[in-house]
Scaffold this active site. Structure first.
Site, PDB file in Angstrom:
ATOM      1  N   HIS A  15       0.810  -1.221   0.000  1.00 30.13           N
ATOM      2  CA  HIS A  15       0.000   0.000   0.000  1.00 30.13           C
ATOM      3  C   HIS A  15       0.843   1.270   0.000  1.00 30.13           C
ATOM      4  O   HIS A  15       0.338   2.346  -0.288  1.00 30.13           O
ATOM      5  CB  HIS A  15      -0.933   0.002   1.217  1.00 30.13           C
ATOM      6  CG  HIS A  15      -2.033  -1.014   1.109  1.00 30.13           C
ATOM      7  ND1 HIS A  15      -3.308  -0.686   0.693  1.00 30.13           N
ATOM      8  CD2 HIS A  15      -2.040  -2.343   1.319  1.00 30.13           C
ATOM      9  CE1 HIS A  15      -4.049  -1.786   0.672  1.00 30.13           C
ATOM     10  NE2 HIS A  15      -3.312  -2.800   1.053  1.00 30.13           N
TER      11      HIS A  15
ATOM     12  N   ASP B 190       3.498   9.504  -0.761  1.00 32.69           N
ATOM     13  CA  ASP B 190       2.314   8.737  -0.372  1.00 32.69           C
ATOM     14  C   ASP B 190       2.108   7.608  -1.367  1.00 32.69           C
ATOM     15  O   ASP B 190       2.291   7.818  -2.571  1.00 32.69           O
ATOM     16  CB  ASP B 190       1.086   9.668  -0.393  1.00 32.69           C
ATOM     17  CG  ASP B 190       0.102   9.355   0.733  1.00 32.69           C
ATOM     18  OD1 ASP B 190      -0.007   8.184   1.120  1.00 32.69           O
ATOM     19  OD2 ASP B 190      -0.569  10.299   1.204  1.00 32.69           O
TER      20      ASP B 190
END
Ligand code: GDG
Length: 462
Positions: free
Chosen positions: A160, A362
C-alpha cells in the site's frame, strides 16, 4: 481464469477490520470486506489481545460467509514488530526518510517472529485451494514462512505504500530478505509505475552484486487502489442531515473553506502545507477574511517518537499562523487533532471549495479520491495535489504541485480559489470519470484475476 471461480479468499493484514461495521472504518476495510463477501473466506490478523496476558487463543468471529481470525501476540513482540520494525524502520525508509529510521536489532528479530507466528496461525487453517492475499509492509516475510510450512497455494502481496529507489532500499537492514521474501509470492502488486520500476531496479541492482539468493521472480504489476465512488458520494449527501456540519456551514457562511484530512503522519507534509497557507495570506492579502482552512489530523502511532515530534511541530505551526493573522471575528486555521466519523468527513469534504492533498510521499492517498467523489458535479471544488502522491499518476487534472516549494503551493491554492466554474467542472468531470473507472472493485478484481491466472507453484521450484 475469472476471479469469481476461485476457491476461498484468505486475506491477511496486520489488523483485521470490523466486518460488523465496515463503513465506520477506512475505505480499505470496505474494499476488503466486499471482496470477502463475494468469495466467502477468512481474514486473519492481530486481534488486539496479548498472549502474555493469558489470551493465547485466536478470537474467531463469523459474519455471513466470512470468518475473522484475530491472533494473539506477546506485547513486547507486537511493539517491536509494529512500532519498531514496521513503523520506525520500514515506514520511514519506504517513504524516502532515511533520516527518521530508528533501527534496533530486537526490532528485526521480532518482525521475523511475528511473520512466522502469522504463518503458523494461517497454516493451521489453510485449505489447499484457498488463495491468499497479503497486505502491506508488516508482512513482507509471510510467503517464505508459509512455503517453509509446505503450502503451495497461490499467494499474492499488495504494497500500500511506496517502494523506494534502490539506493534507499539497500539501506534496509534486511533488504536481501525482503527481496527473497517477495520472490516467494506469486504476484507482487504496487500502487504506481514508479513503485514497480523502483522494485524492479532494486532486484536488478542486487542481482548485479550477486546478492539475492532467490531463483524465481514473482509476477509484478501495478494495481492502483480506488474507492467506492457512489457509496462515498452518498455519504457526503447524507451528511446534510448532520447538525454539526449544518452549524459549521452557518458559522463560515460567505467564507471559502480549504480542507485537509490526514492521519497525523510526517509523510503527509502538514507543516509544509501550513507554511504554504501562511504564504498565501502574505502573497494575497485580499484573501484574508474570505477563506478558512480546516485541517483534520487524526491521531496515529502515538507510541513512535517521530509522531510525537510531528504533532508538536504542527501545533506550533498552526499557533504561529493564527497568532499572526487571526482577529476577534476570524480564525484562519482550525486544527483538529481527533478522529472524525466517516460520514462527517464526507460532508466536510463536500462543504469545502479547495481540497489540499500535499504529502511529501504517499503510496496512493485515498483522500484525494474521496474529495473528488464528494463534490457536487454542478459546482465542484478544486483539488490541489502533490506530485509525490501515488494518486498524481492518475489525477493529472488536479492542480499538481511540488509540496516542498511553498510559493508554488500558495499560488495553486490561490488559483483554485479563483477558478471559474467552467474550468472547475471540466477538471472535476475528468477526475470523476477516472476514479469511477479505477474504483475499489476494479482494484480487487484486477488483483484477484491476476493472482488466479498464475500457475500454482510446485514447492520444488522455490
Ligand atoms: C495507506 C497509504 C494508501 C482520515 N482521518 C480520518 C479518517 N481518515 C480516512 C480517510 C481515508 C483513510 O483514512 C486514509 O487513507 P490514505 O490513503 O489517505 O492514507 P493512509 O492512511 O496513509 O493509507 C496510502 C492507502 O494506504 C490505501 O492503499 O492510499 O498511500 O499510506 O479513507 O478518509 N477516517 C475517519 N476518521 C478520521 O479522522 N473515520
Amino acid at each position: 481464469m475469472d476471479a469469481s471461480s476461485l476457491g476461498r479468499l484468505v486475506v491477511v493484514s496486520n489488523r483485521i477490520g470490523d466486518l460488523g461495521n465496515p463503513s465506520a472504518s477506512g475505505g480499505l476495510v470496505v474494499g476488503i470486506a466486499d471482496a470477502l463477501a463475494d468469495h466467502g473466506g477468512m481474514w486473519l490478523g492481530f486481534g488486539g489481545q496479548f498472549s502474555d496476558e493469558g489470551h493465547d487463543r485466536p478470537v474467531i468471529r463469523r459474519v455471513g460467509g466470512v470468518e475473522t481470525v484475530g491472533i494473539a501476540l506477546p506485547a513486547q513482540d507486537y511493539s517491536d514488530y509494529y512500532n519498531g520494525f514496521a513503523n520506525s524502520v520500514l515506514w520511514p525508509l519506504f517513504h524516502y526518510r532515511l533520516d527518521l529510521v530508528d533501527h534496533r536489532p530486537e526490532f528485526l528479530a521480532a518482525y521475523r517472529r511475528v511473520n512466522d507466528t502469522f504463518a503458523a496461525a494461517l497454516s493451521a487453517r489453510l485449505r489447499s485451494d484457498d488463495i491468499v492475499w497479503v497486505h502491506d509492509y508488516h508482512l513482507l516475510l509471510l510467503a517464505p514462512a508459509l512455503r517453509r510450512l509446505g503450502h503451495s497455494n497461490r499467494i499474492g502481496f499488495f504494497l500500500h505504500i511506496p517502494f523506494p529507489p534502490p539506493d534507499i532500499f539497500l539501506a534496509a537492514p534486511n533488504h536481501e530478505d525482503i527481496i527473497d521474501g517477495l520472490a516467494a509470492f506469486d504476484i507482487v502488486g504496487f500502487q504506481t509505475q514508479t513503485d514497480l520500476d523502483n522494485y524492479r531496479r532494486a532486484v536488478a541492482a542486487m542481482r548485479k552484486q550477486g546478492e539475492p539468493s532467490q531463483q524465481a521472480e514473482p509476477v509484478s504489476a501495478v494495481f492502483p487502489i480506488g474507492i467506492d465512488v457512489e457509496a462515498f458520494a452518498g455519504m457526503a449527501n447524507k451528511a446534510a442531515d448532520d447538525v454539526q456540519i449544518d452549524s459549521m456551514r452557518r458559522q463560515i457562511l460567505g467564507l471559502k473553506q480549504i480542507i485537509g484530512i490526514d492521519r497525523l503522519d510526517y509523510s503527509k507534509g502538514l507543516p509544509n502545507r501550513m507554511q504554504a497557507f501562511a504564504r498565501l495570506l502574505e502573497l494575497h492579502p485580499d484573501q484574508e477574511r474570505s477563506i478558512t482552512y480546516l485541517q483534520i489530523a487524526s491521531p496515529t502511532r502515538e507510541d513512535v517518537d517521530a509522531y510525537a515530534d510531528i504533532r508538536g511541530e504542527l501545533e506550533a505551526a498552526a499557533g504561529r499562523v493564527n497568532g499572526r493573522h487571526a482577529d476577534l471575528t476570524w480564525t484562519p486555521i482550525r486544527y483538529i487533532h481527533r478522529n472524525v466519523p466517516r460520514t462527517r468527513l464526507a460532508g466536510l469534504l463536500k462543504a469545502s471549495q479547495v481540497g489540499l492533498v500535499t504529502p511529501l510521499r504517499d503510496g496512493m492517498n485515498l483522500v484525494a479520491k474521496e474529495y473528488v467523489a464528494a463534490q457536487d458535479p454542478s459546482d465542484p471544488g478544486v483539488l490541489v495535489l502533490s506530485r509525490f502522491a501515488g494518486a498524481a499518476e492518475e489525477m493529472q487534472e488536479a492542480l499538481i504541485v511540488n509540496p516542498y516549494v511553498t510559493d508554488e503551493v500558495a499560488h495553486a491554492i490561490d488559483t483554485a480559489l479563483r477558478m471559474p466554474i467552467d474550468e472547475r467542472r471540466s477538471r472535476h468531470g475528468a477526475l470523476l470519470r477516472r476514479i469511477e473507472k479505477n474504483d475499489a472493485q476494479a482494484w480487487r478484481n484486477d488483483f484477484l484475476s491476476a493472482l488466479s491466472a498464475v500457475g500454482r507453484r510446485s514447492l520444488a521450484s522455490t
